[in-house]
Write an enzyme that holds these catalytic residues in place. Structure first.
Site, PDB file in Angstrom:
ATOM      1  N   ARG A  37      -3.421  21.773  66.376  1.00 27.38           N
ATOM      2  CA  ARG A  37      -2.137  21.230  65.857  1.00 27.38           C
ATOM      3  C   ARG A  37      -1.636  20.014  66.826  1.00 27.38           C
ATOM      4  O   ARG A  37      -1.007  19.044  66.337  1.00 27.38           O
ATOM      5  CB  ARG A  37      -1.034  22.141  65.654  1.00 27.38           C
ATOM      6  N   LYS A 201      -1.162  39.741  46.802  1.00 28.55           N
ATOM      7  CA  LYS A 201      -0.014  39.998  45.970  1.00 28.55           C
ATOM      8  C   LYS A 201       0.041  38.926  44.709  1.00 28.55           C
ATOM      9  O   LYS A 201       0.326  37.639  45.061  1.00 28.55           O
ATOM     10  CB  LYS A 201       1.282  40.060  46.621  1.00 28.55           C
ATOM     11  N   GLY A 354      -3.460  28.682  55.888  1.00 25.44           N
ATOM     12  CA  GLY A 354      -3.776  30.057  55.974  1.00 25.44           C
ATOM     13  C   GLY A 354      -4.943  30.584  56.124  1.00 25.44           C
ATOM     14  O   GLY A 354      -5.691  29.954  56.749  1.00 25.44           O
ATOM     15  N   GLY A 377       2.493  28.319  53.927  1.00 21.58           N
ATOM     16  CA  GLY A 377       3.771  28.587  53.074  1.00 21.58           C
ATOM     17  C   GLY A 377       4.168  27.464  52.605  1.00 21.58           C
ATOM     18  O   GLY A 377       4.516  27.198  51.224  1.00 21.58           O
TER      19      GLY A 377
HETATM   20  P1  AMP Z   1      -2.079  36.572  51.315  1.00 14.36           P
HETATM   21  O1  AMP Z   1      -1.032  36.276  52.445  1.00 14.36           O
HETATM   22  O2  AMP Z   1      -1.301  36.952  50.021  1.00 14.36           O
HETATM   23  O3  AMP Z   1      -2.872  35.374  50.846  1.00 14.36           O
HETATM   24  O4  AMP Z   1      -3.077  37.578  51.479  1.00 14.36           O
HETATM   25  C1  AMP Z   1      -3.930  37.600  52.434  1.00 14.36           C
HETATM   26  C2  AMP Z   1      -4.554  38.840  52.667  1.00 14.36           C
HETATM   27  O5  AMP Z   1      -4.915  39.483  51.468  1.00 14.36           O
HETATM   28  C3  AMP Z   1      -5.583  38.846  53.608  1.00 14.36           C
HETATM   29  O6  AMP Z   1      -5.187  39.609  54.808  1.00 14.36           O
HETATM   30  C4  AMP Z   1      -6.611  39.894  52.848  1.00 14.36           C
HETATM   31  O7  AMP Z   1      -7.164  40.998  53.574  1.00 14.36           O
HETATM   32  C5  AMP Z   1      -5.833  40.547  51.733  1.00 14.36           C
HETATM   33  N1  AMP Z   1      -6.530  40.841  50.589  1.00 14.36           N
HETATM   34  C6  AMP Z   1      -7.363  40.150  49.857  1.00 14.36           C
HETATM   35  N2  AMP Z   1      -8.079  41.007  48.807  1.00 14.36           N
HETATM   36  C7  AMP Z   1      -7.364  41.989  48.935  1.00 14.36           C
HETATM   37  C8  AMP Z   1      -7.891  43.382  48.323  1.00 14.36           C
HETATM   38  N3  AMP Z   1      -8.744  43.204  47.337  1.00 14.36           N
HETATM   39  N4  AMP Z   1      -7.317  44.413  48.748  1.00 14.36           N
HETATM   40  C9  AMP Z   1      -6.395  44.341  49.759  1.00 14.36           C
HETATM   41  N5  AMP Z   1      -6.064  43.329  50.471  1.00 14.36           N
HETATM   42  C10 AMP Z   1      -6.705  42.181  50.026  1.00 14.36           C
END
Ligand code: AMP
Length: 397
Positions: A37, A201, A354, A377
């Protein structure tokens, strides 16, 4: 296309220029473990030095929550920045950020000098965007430059509030690059335009899915969020991540994709495990065949091929979110396969910060991507089609 004034549109000779950077670097025992950064902030800083500005830098680091915390001081950043610039960067150590020390350091500046202020989040007003601190920051400068894309989706004193009290507020090169790449990809893409979304999610990416369905030719969904879509289509997902409250939403999105003629691709096979652990027993099953007691933690081999094929003829690809629990080696293959597929195609490839950025960097594919966003974000909100407060606050051209 956003039309904001940048550092190329102003004359800073002899002026005090306050630059909001993103120096939120990882620290271990007071040492910077990754200076990316800081390195990325150099083009803007060098330009302002060369143009004869008095360059006052500021940034947040971590979450001190309005209390001065020595372990979150920006002092190590000043030292590293001095090395990288090959000139002294004066660190204005000051628990008030804009206290007597900072004011004295700025008053003593000559053209081309650089001062770094203390962590802006040592002040509790910062994240609440309260005018008192914004005004104090503005009192240090004649011109304001925002080059911190990572916080552009937040309205804080040091990136938004301060602009109320200065006449000239422009963006730096890093911000400009983010706005151009993300903005062009979403609003003026070379087609076919493919988006790949993953992560845990559906709920956190609702608006992104909704907005992208208006723009893309294909939408590929992997990661934990895919199971809510599968369930919405009547399939069993065992113990996989599921957001019951979002089943109707998933159905709506499937319908919207059909209406818009967008190809919506979901995994055709899944790596399932008994436990949420790298040591768990695991196997690959076809879509719709996840048994009770098993949970999907990655896309399977067929899906990896399907997704790689789906981007082969793409001219623009935007990727946000891992395809599985990539932190665990047994469930990282899907995420790595997508990173590899993007590295191999001849297209504009935009990685939305991310986890996806981490995967790309880990694999050494950094140079093979067109643009890796510095803000997770912020890039998500950009993909949602929102106007980011940090961008909006800069003067229009
Ligand atoms: P996000 O912050 O919503 O982009 O989610 C990132 C996180 O999603 C990472 O830490 C992954 O380990 C988790 N992740 C991805 N696929 C899965 C899955 N099939 N089941 C549970 N966690 C997941």
């Amino acid at each position: 296309m956003l039309n904001k004034k940048s550092v190329d549109d102003i004359n800073v000779k002899g002026k005090r220029v306050l630059v909001r950077c993103d120096f939120n670097v990882p620290l271990q025992d007071g040492k910077i473990t990754d200076d990316t950064r800081i390195v990325e902030a150099l083009p803007t800083i060098k330009k302002l030095i060369n143009d004869g500005g008095k360059v006052i830098l500021c940034s947040h680091m971590g979450k001190p929550k309005g209390v001065p915390k020595p372990e979150l001081s920006l002092a190590p950043v000043a030292a590293r920045l001095s090395e990288l610039l090959g000139k002294e960067v004066v660190f204005a150590k000051d628990d008030n950020v804009v206290g007597e020390n900072a004011k004295a350091a700025v008053a003593a500046m000559k053209e081309g000098d650089v001062v770094l202020l203390e962590n802006t989040r040592f002040r509790e007003e910062e994240t609440k965007n309260i005018d008192t601190f914004s005004e104090e920051l503005a009192s240090l400068c004649d011109v304001f430059v925002n080059d911190a894309f990572g916080t552009a989706h937040r309205a804080h004193c040091s990136n938004v509030g301060v602009t109320k009290f200065v006449d000239t507020a422009v963006v730096g090169y890093l911000m400009q690059k983010e706005i151009e790449f993300l903005g062009n990809a979403v609003n003026n893409p070379k087609r076919p335009f493919v988006a790949i979304l993953g992560g845990s999610k559906v709920s956190s990416k609702i608006s992104v899915i909704n907005n992208l369905l208006d723009k893309v030719d294909k939408l590929l969904i992997g990661g934990g969020m895919a199971y809510t879509f599968m369930k919405a289509m009547g399939e069993e997902v065992g113990n996989s991540l599921l957001e019951e409250d979002y089943l109707d939403y998933a159905k709506d999105m499937i319908k919207k994709a059909e209406e818009k003629g967008v190809q919506l691709l979901l995994p055709v096979d899944t790596v399932v495990a008994k436990e949420f652990s790298n040591d768990s027993e695991f196997k690959t099953v076809k879509r719709g065949e996840i048994e009770a007691g098993w949970q999907g933690l990655d896309i399977g081999e067929e899906t990896r091929k399907l997704f790689a094929d789906a981007v082969k003829d793409a001219k623009t690809v935007v990727w946000n979110g891992p395809m599985g629990v990539f932190e665990m080696p047994n469930f990282a293959k899907g995420t790595f396969a997508v990173a590899q597929a993007l590295a191999e195609i001849d297209a504009i490839t935009i990685i939305g910060g991310g986890d996806s950025a981490a995967a790309v960097n880990q694999l050494g594919f950094k140079d093979k991507m067109t643009h890796i966003s510095t803000g997770g974000g912020a890039s998500l909100e950009f993909l949602e089609g929102k106007e980011l407060p940090g961008v909006a606050a800069a003067n229009d051209k």
